[in-house]
Design a protein around this motif. Structure first.
Motif, mmCIF file in Angstrom:
data_model
loop_
_atom_site.group_PDB
_atom_site.id
_atom_site.type_symbol
_atom_site.label_atom_id
_atom_site.label_comp_id
_atom_site.label_asym_id
_atom_site.label_seq_id
_atom_site.Cartn_x
_atom_site.Cartn_y
_atom_site.Cartn_z
ATOM 1 N N THR A 1 -0.414 11.450 11.360
ATOM 2 C CA THR A 1 0.023 10.600 10.256
ATOM 3 C C THR A 1 -1.148 9.704 9.886
ATOM 4 O O THR A 1 -1.709 9.029 10.757
ATOM 5 C CB THR A 1 1.239 9.755 10.656
ATOM 6 N N TYR A 2 -1.503 9.712 8.631
ATOM 7 C CA TYR A 2 -2.650 8.942 8.146
ATOM 8 C C TYR A 2 -2.161 7.668 7.455
ATOM 9 O O TYR A 2 -1.273 7.723 6.585
ATOM 10 C CB TYR A 2 -3.473 9.789 7.184
ATOM 11 N N TYR A 3 -2.752 6.554 7.845
ATOM 12 C CA TYR A 3 -2.366 5.257 7.330
ATOM 13 C C TYR A 3 -3.514 4.622 6.556
ATOM 14 O O TYR A 3 -4.665 4.625 7.008
ATOM 15 C CB TYR A 3 -1.971 4.322 8.467
ATOM 16 N N CYS A 4 -3.164 4.058 5.435
ATOM 17 C CA CYS A 4 -4.098 3.260 4.659
ATOM 18 C C CYS A 4 -3.954 1.800 5.104
ATOM 19 O O CYS A 4 -2.837 1.349 5.385
ATOM 20 C CB CYS A 4 -3.737 3.407 3.185
ATOM 21 N N ALA A 5 -5.056 1.090 5.171
ATOM 22 C CA ALA A 5 -5.026 -0.307 5.597
ATOM 23 C C ALA A 5 -5.943 -1.146 4.712
ATOM 24 O O ALA A 5 -6.954 -0.648 4.200
ATOM 25 C CB ALA A 5 -5.453 -0.416 7.055
ATOM 26 N N ASP A 6 -5.583 -2.414 4.574
ATOM 27 C CA ASP A 6 -6.346 -3.317 3.717
ATOM 28 C C ASP A 6 -6.487 -4.662 4.417
ATOM 29 O O ASP A 6 -5.523 -5.163 5.010
ATOM 30 C CB ASP A 6 -5.615 -3.473 2.386
ATOM 31 N N ALA A 7 -7.681 -5.209 4.350
ATOM 32 C CA ALA A 7 -7.944 -6.524 4.936
ATOM 33 C C ALA A 7 -8.214 -7.489 3.796
ATOM 34 O O ALA A 7 -9.251 -7.396 3.130
ATOM 35 C CB ALA A 7 -9.136 -6.460 5.877
ATOM 36 N N ASP A 8 -7.268 -8.374 3.553
ATOM 37 C CA ASP A 8 -7.362 -9.261 2.394
ATOM 38 C C ASP A 8 -6.844 -10.636 2.799
ATOM 39 O O ASP A 8 -5.671 -10.939 2.616
ATOM 40 C CB ASP A 8 -6.546 -8.682 1.231
ATOM 41 N N LEU B 1 0.849 -1.178 0.000
ATOM 42 C CA LEU B 1 0.000 0.000 0.000
ATOM 43 C C LEU B 1 0.891 1.237 0.000
ATOM 44 O O LEU B 1 1.815 1.337 0.809
ATOM 45 C CB LEU B 1 -0.894 0.031 1.240
ATOM 46 N N VAL B 2 0.615 2.154 -0.890
ATOM 47 C CA VAL B 2 1.407 3.378 -0.981
ATOM 48 C C VAL B 2 0.469 4.577 -0.896
ATOM 49 O O VAL B 2 -0.361 4.788 -1.792
ATOM 50 C CB VAL B 2 2.221 3.433 -2.282
ATOM 51 N N GLU B 3 0.625 5.344 0.186
ATOM 52 C CA GLU B 3 -0.208 6.531 0.382
ATOM 53 C C GLU B 3 0.451 7.755 -0.221
ATOM 54 O O GLU B 3 1.678 7.832 -0.326
ATOM 55 C CB GLU B 3 -0.445 6.810 1.871
ATOM 56 N N SER B 4 -0.363 8.736 -0.559
ATOM 57 C CA SER B 4 0.139 10.027 -1.007
ATOM 58 C C SER B 4 -0.931 11.073 -0.727
ATOM 59 O O SER B 4 -2.086 10.741 -0.448
ATOM 60 C CB SER B 4 0.497 10.003 -2.488
ATOM 61 N N GLY B 5 -0.535 12.338 -0.836
ATOM 62 C CA GLY B 5 -1.496 13.422 -0.696
ATOM 63 C C GLY B 5 -1.398 14.202 0.603
ATOM 64 O O GLY B 5 -2.039 15.242 0.753
ATOM 65 N N GLY B 6 -0.598 13.727 1.543
ATOM 66 C CA GLY B 6 -0.440 14.466 2.787
ATOM 67 C C GLY B 6 0.275 15.790 2.546
ATOM 68 O O GLY B 6 1.112 15.910 1.658
ATOM 69 N N GLY C 1 -0.014 0.725 5.005
ATOM 70 C CA GLY C 1 0.931 1.585 4.315
ATOM 71 C C GLY C 1 1.902 2.226 5.295
ATOM 72 O O GLY C 1 1.805 2.018 6.507
ATOM 73 N N GLN C 2 2.823 3.003 4.758
ATOM 74 C CA GLN C 2 3.848 3.651 5.581
ATOM 75 C C GLN C 2 3.351 4.933 6.231
ATOM 76 O O GLN C 2 3.982 5.440 7.161
ATOM 77 C CB GLN C 2 5.075 3.947 4.717
ATOM 78 N N GLY C 3 2.269 5.480 5.742
ATOM 79 C CA GLY C 3 1.708 6.688 6.339
ATOM 80 C C GLY C 3 2.049 7.938 5.546
ATOM 81 O O GLY C 3 3.086 8.011 4.875
ATOM 82 N N THR C 4 1.170 8.911 5.627
ATOM 83 C CA THR C 4 1.389 10.211 5.006
ATOM 84 C C THR C 4 0.986 11.282 6.019
ATOM 85 O O THR C 4 -0.032 11.166 6.697
ATOM 86 C CB THR C 4 0.604 10.338 3.679
ATOM 87 N N GLN C 5 1.817 12.313 6.142
ATOM 88 C CA GLN C 5 1.621 13.310 7.182
ATOM 89 C C GLN C 5 0.659 14.404 6.741
ATOM 90 O O GLN C 5 0.796 14.976 5.652
ATOM 91 C CB GLN C 5 2.967 13.944 7.570
ATOM 92 N N SER D 1 -4.613 9.577 -1.189
ATOM 93 C CA SER D 1 -4.766 8.432 -2.078
ATOM 94 C C SER D 1 -3.941 7.275 -1.549
ATOM 95 O O SER D 1 -2.889 7.476 -0.933
ATOM 96 C CB SER D 1 -4.297 8.775 -3.490
ATOM 97 N N CYS D 2 -4.393 6.076 -1.830
ATOM 98 C CA CYS D 2 -3.671 4.868 -1.430
ATOM 99 C C CYS D 2 -3.793 3.859 -2.561
ATOM 100 O O CYS D 2 -4.898 3.367 -2.840
ATOM 101 C CB CYS D 2 -4.240 4.309 -0.141
ATOM 102 N N VAL D 3 -2.674 3.561 -3.192
ATOM 103 C CA VAL D 3 -2.666 2.559 -4.251
ATOM 104 C C VAL D 3 -2.386 1.201 -3.616
ATOM 105 O O VAL D 3 -1.384 1.022 -2.913
ATOM 106 C CB VAL D 3 -1.610 2.889 -5.319
ATOM 107 N N ILE D 4 -3.280 0.272 -3.855
ATOM 108 C CA ILE D 4 -3.157 -1.087 -3.311
ATOM 109 C C ILE D 4 -2.686 -1.988 -4.440
ATOM 110 O O ILE D 4 -3.339 -2.074 -5.485
ATOM 111 C CB ILE D 4 -4.514 -1.558 -2.758
ATOM 112 N N SER D 5 -1.545 -2.661 -4.237
ATOM 113 C CA SER D 5 -0.887 -3.346 -5.350
ATOM 114 C C SER D 5 -1.740 -4.444 -5.949
ATOM 115 O O SER D 5 -1.663 -4.701 -7.155
ATOM 116 C CB SER D 5 0.465 -3.894 -4.904
#
Length: 126
Positions: free
Chosen positions: A92-99, A4-9, A118-122, A21-25
């Motif tokens: 710090t905002y984190y994206c998470a996925d349950a799969d 997961l890769v976050e962006s937009g902070g 994800g690693q988080g975006t500030q 945004s969070c791109v989930i591979s």
């Protein structure tokens, strides 16, 4: 392995807006929810908004009416539109996925539901 890769902070003034945004591979048939969580210094990580695989959404009380979670399944991307930002939204905002597959899975509103982060975006609001 799902990444997961976050962006937009960013840093914004109170009353401003941001879209995270969070791109989930990849997403498999076992995916059942995604979400945004946040953590401020000295505080525990908390739910911001979550969305299930059938598009049911849930918001923490302080975000209702200001934040909107959405997903684009074709682009494998999770979004968080944040309006009327307040200094207390700084975190710090984190994206998470349950799969994953399991006989029983926690509620999407619980951190325990998620196996990918994800690693988080500030986000800083002044």
């Amino acid at each position: 392995e799902v990444q997961l890769v976050e962006s937009g902070g960013d840093s914004v003034q109170a009353g401003g807006s941001l879209r995270l945004s969070c791109v989930i591979s990849k997403m498999t048939v076992n995916r059942y929810c995604s979400g945004w969580f946040r953590q401020s210094p000295g505080k525990e990580r908390e739910e911001v908004a979550t969305i299930s695989s059938n598009a049911t959404t849930h918001y923490a009380n302080s975000e209702k009416g200001r934040f909107t979670i959405s997903q684009d399944d074709e682009e494998n991307t999770l979004y968080l539109q944040m309006n009327d930002l307040k200094p207390e939204d700084t975190a710090t905002y984190y994206c998470a996925d349950a799969d994953y597959h399991a006989a029983w899975r926690p509620s999407c509103t619980s951190e325990d539901a998620y196996n990918y982060w994800g690693q988080g975006t500030q986000v800083t609001v002044s």
